[in-house]
Design a protein around this motif. Structure first.
Motif, PDB file in Angstrom:
ATOM      1  N   ALA A  19       0.804  -1.204   0.000  1.00 52.59           N
ATOM      2  CA  ALA A  19       0.000   0.000   0.000  1.00 52.59           C
ATOM      3  C   ALA A  19       0.840   1.257   0.000  1.00 52.59           C
ATOM      4  CB  ALA A  19      -0.912  -0.006   1.214  1.00 52.59           C
ATOM      5  N   ARG A 190      -2.449  -7.314  -2.808  1.00 51.53           N
ATOM      6  CA  ARG A 190      -2.469  -6.123  -1.951  1.00 51.53           C
ATOM      7  C   ARG A 190      -1.950  -4.855  -2.603  1.00 51.53           C
ATOM      8  NH1 ARG A 190      -0.105  -8.789   3.610  1.00 51.53           N
ATOM      9  NH2 ARG A 190      -1.601 -10.481   3.778  1.00 51.53           N
ATOM     10  N   ALA A 191      -1.237  -5.003  -3.703  1.00 49.34           N
ATOM     11  CA  ALA A 191      -0.654  -3.808  -4.339  1.00 49.34           C
ATOM     12  C   ALA A 191      -1.711  -3.082  -5.160  1.00 49.34           C
ATOM     13  CB  ALA A 191       0.505  -4.218  -5.232  1.00 49.34           C
ATOM     14  N   PRO A 192      -1.523  -1.768  -5.359  1.00 50.25           N
ATOM     15  CA  PRO A 192      -2.427  -1.054  -6.259  1.00 50.25           C
ATOM     16  C   PRO A 192      -2.258  -1.565  -7.693  1.00 50.25           C
ATOM     17  CG  PRO A 192      -0.974   0.466  -5.073  1.00 50.25           C
ATOM     18  CD  PRO A 192      -0.481  -0.907  -4.803  1.00 50.25           C
ATOM     19  N   GLY A 193      -3.276  -1.375  -8.481  1.00 50.61           N
ATOM     20  CA  GLY A 193      -3.199  -1.804  -9.883  1.00 50.61           C
ATOM     21  C   GLY A 193      -2.403  -0.829 -10.722  1.00 50.61           C
ATOM     22  N   GLY A 199      -0.678  -4.647  -8.865  1.00 51.22           N
ATOM     23  CA  GLY A 199      -1.801  -5.292  -8.202  1.00 51.22           C
ATOM     24  C   GLY A 199      -2.861  -5.798  -9.152  1.00 51.22           C
ATOM     25  N   SER A 200      -3.378  -6.974  -8.838  1.00 51.91           N
ATOM     26  CA  SER A 200      -4.504  -7.525  -9.583  1.00 51.91           C
ATOM     27  C   SER A 200      -5.067  -8.666  -8.747  1.00 51.91           C
ATOM     28  CB  SER A 200      -4.064  -8.037 -10.955  1.00 51.91           C
ATOM     29  OG  SER A 200      -5.007  -8.970 -11.450  1.00 51.91           O
ATOM     30  N   LEU A 201      -6.303  -8.522  -8.347  1.00 51.85           N
ATOM     31  CA  LEU A 201      -6.923  -9.562  -7.535  1.00 51.85           C
ATOM     32  C   LEU A 201      -6.970 -10.872  -8.308  1.00 51.85           C
ATOM     33  CD1 LEU A 201      -8.477 -10.541  -5.095  1.00 51.85           C
ATOM     34  CD2 LEU A 201     -10.500  -9.373  -5.943  1.00 51.85           C
TER      35      LEU A 201
END
Lengths: 283, 283
Positions: A19, A190-193, A199-201
């Protein structure tokens, strides 16, 4: 294809830094320092090679305790002052010991110290074997810990984690019970995209599924898979995934039938704590 | 009495003189607010330290100035309340262009500079999807991270031709996950994803995402704007503009720019601003 499963705790706390990657206060490069050349250093009769072997044995002795792993680290430090002891195996195992301490020590100063010294060992191991799977893995994990403890390293740490784990994943080289998939997966969860980070769910969940495929009995893989399922349930509005996550945590970490893998009671207690936190956050 | 007056008078004069001198020496305070549309990590908690790095940089290079972070927000209404708070006057803000056009008059905003994220001049959004959509996607579901500012989307980014059913904007914090939903043909997936140019570059490097087709593009629009509020920079305005316009002139500035995701903040393109202003004025 070489596949090595190392009977050790895998360390994945890299994602706490995720984050903070959006706006780190400063951008520092993860240190690339290697052990100094000590070719002429005298060992005064004591052979550093058995000392490194003892250091490894101290780490391997289970159930693992903080004290014993600290002793392992200090023995590695003494042994690796000498060129003679600096084999690839000794170096990555020293990095692993320090990664464990960087992950489980209760003291952040100690954690950072071990993250830094572990990186020096991993860098030196990679100098000997640039493609060494274990060294690549622990280098990624240690970079993650350093980024977690000092956010100025965050951006570079993510790049190191991504590069190393993707390399191992491409080669299908397993370390630490699905470690490359688990570490990358948790980071992606958890990282931003993009454009900020990786990040990628969806990708995170896929990598965690792969980690579970590699090591289906390893509770830590279930812990992070449960995290992915809770997120999936929210994001896709599919409460059945949250239920699946609860059942998973109960079966593998918190219920009566859940048990620590032999010799991993220390780590298991930590995962259980995280599992309870996850349940609490997803009531 | 006369004696007393004689003693007190010079003392008062001296005090007034000292007071004037210290008022003159005291740096002028300038509050700074940042509002990032569609960036969920743009909060004081996550991005505060980065902004403090920016204000420290300004303080060092603009003697007599004391820039202070007032807040980092990602919701327009939260940013608005900060900018309206008379108790903590804001002199400078970095805001989304939509926020600027909407509140230019009521907050007395003047655009001093424009971000150059990814080193790019202006912003151009692209629709990507499973099919190539070159026309306005009437009635289609379009994923965006900017749904908090529908005016910006509808008046500037993707203007609907008269009489055509407007698109249905769907909020996604992570645009790559929106795109993966299209690729994975998930139920409820959006028809298209609206991506900025930096994200489009990220998509081009991903094996899955690069299979999506590029379609309609927006006109070249302003990026985030650095605005002055109600002329509060006063005689420091030109110095400030010069400093942020040449942020990448020195190593420290480069790092600040890297963290702010904009290497420098040159003067905005007046024609671009005027063009969008006309769209806003037209309602």
């Amino acid at each position: 294809m070489v596949r090595r499963r190392l009977a050790i705790s895998a360390i994945t706390a890299v994602a706490a830094l995720a984050a903070l990657l959006v706006f780190p206060a400063a951008c520092k490069q993860v240190p690339e320092e290697v052990l100094h050349n000590n070719a002429n250093k005298e060992s005064n009769g004591a052979d550093p090679v058995p000392l490194a072997q003892d250091a490894e044995a101290a780490f391997e002795q289970t159930p693992r305790t903080l004290e014993r792993v600290r002793i392992s680290s200090s023995m590695f430090a003494r042994a690796l002052e000498f060129e003679k002891a600096r084999s690839y195996d000794a170096l990555w195992k020293a990095a692993r010991t320090d990664a464990w301490l960087a992950g489980y020590s209760p003291d952040n100063v100690e954690r950072e110290r071990h993250a830094r010294s572990g990186l020096v060992y991993a860098n030196t191991a990679l100098k000997l074997q640039p493609q060494g799977a274990e060294a690549l893995f622990y280098h990624a994990v240690l970079a993650g810990f350093l980024g977690d403890l000092d956010h100025d390293y965050g951006l570079d740490a993510v790049s190191k984690i991504e590069t190393n784990t993707k390399l191992l994943i491409e080669r299908d080289q397993d370390v630490a019970h699905g470690g490359p998939w688990r570490v990358l997966g948790v980071l992606q969860l958890r990282a931003p995209g993009p454009p900020v980070s990786i990040g990628s769910l969806r990708n995170g969940k896929k990598n965690l599924e792969k980690a579970l495929e590699k090591a289906p009995l390893w509770p830590e893989n279930h812990l992070y898979m449960a995290e992915a399922e809770f997120l999936w349930a929210k994001d896709k509005d599919k409460p059945e995934f949250a239920q699946q996550a609860r059942e998973r945590l109960d079966k593998w970490l918190l219920g009566q039938q859940a048990a620590a893998p032999a010799g991993h009671e220390f780590e298991f207690a930590d995962w259980q704590k995280k599992a309870r936190g996850l349940l609490e956050a997803n009531k | 009495m006369t004696h007393l007056f004689r003693v007190i008078s010079p003392a008062i004069c001296l005090a007034l003189l000292l007071g004037a001198a210290s008022a003159q020496d005291k740096p002028k305070e300038f509050g700074l607010v940042v509002y990032k549309l569609g960036e969920r990590y743009a909060t004081d908690d996550k991005a505060g330290a980065t902004l403090d790095g920016f204000t420290d940089y300004l303080d060092k290079r603009m003697p007599g100035s004391d820039f202070t972070r007032i807040g980092v927000r990602n919701k327009p209404e939260d940013a608005l309340s900060l900018l309206k708070d008379d108790k903590k006057p804001v002199a400078v803000a970095i805001v989304s262009p939509g926020f600027y056009f909407k509140h230019k008059a009521d907050l007395k905003l003047t655009a001093l500079a424009e971000a150059t994220r990814g080193g790019k001049d202006g912003e151009q959004y692209t629709l990507v999807g499973a099919t190539e959509m070159k026309e306005y996607p009437a009635g289609k579901k379009v994923a965006t991270s900017m749904s908090a500012d529908l005016d910006w989307l509808n008046k500037a980014v993707l203007r609907a031709p008269a009489g055509v059913k407007p698109v249905e904007w769907v909020q996604y914090d992570n645009l790559s996950d929106a795109a993966y939903e299209i690729i994975d043909e998930e139920d409820g997936a959006p028809d298209f994803v609206l991506v900025d140019s930096v994200t489009l570059d990220v998509f081009a490097k991903d094996d899955d995402l690069k299979t999506l087709k590029k379609g309609l593009q927006s006109e070249r629009l302003p990026q985030d704007l650095v605005v002055e509020v109600d002329g509060r920079l006063g005689d420091k305005r030109e110095e400030f503009k010069k400093l942020i316009g040449a942020l990448d002139d020195n190593e420290e500035g480069k790092k600040v720019g890297e963290n702010l995701q904009s290497p420098k903040f040159p003067a905005p393109d007046p024609k671009r601003l005027e063009k969008v202003q006309q769209w806003y004025d037209a309602g």
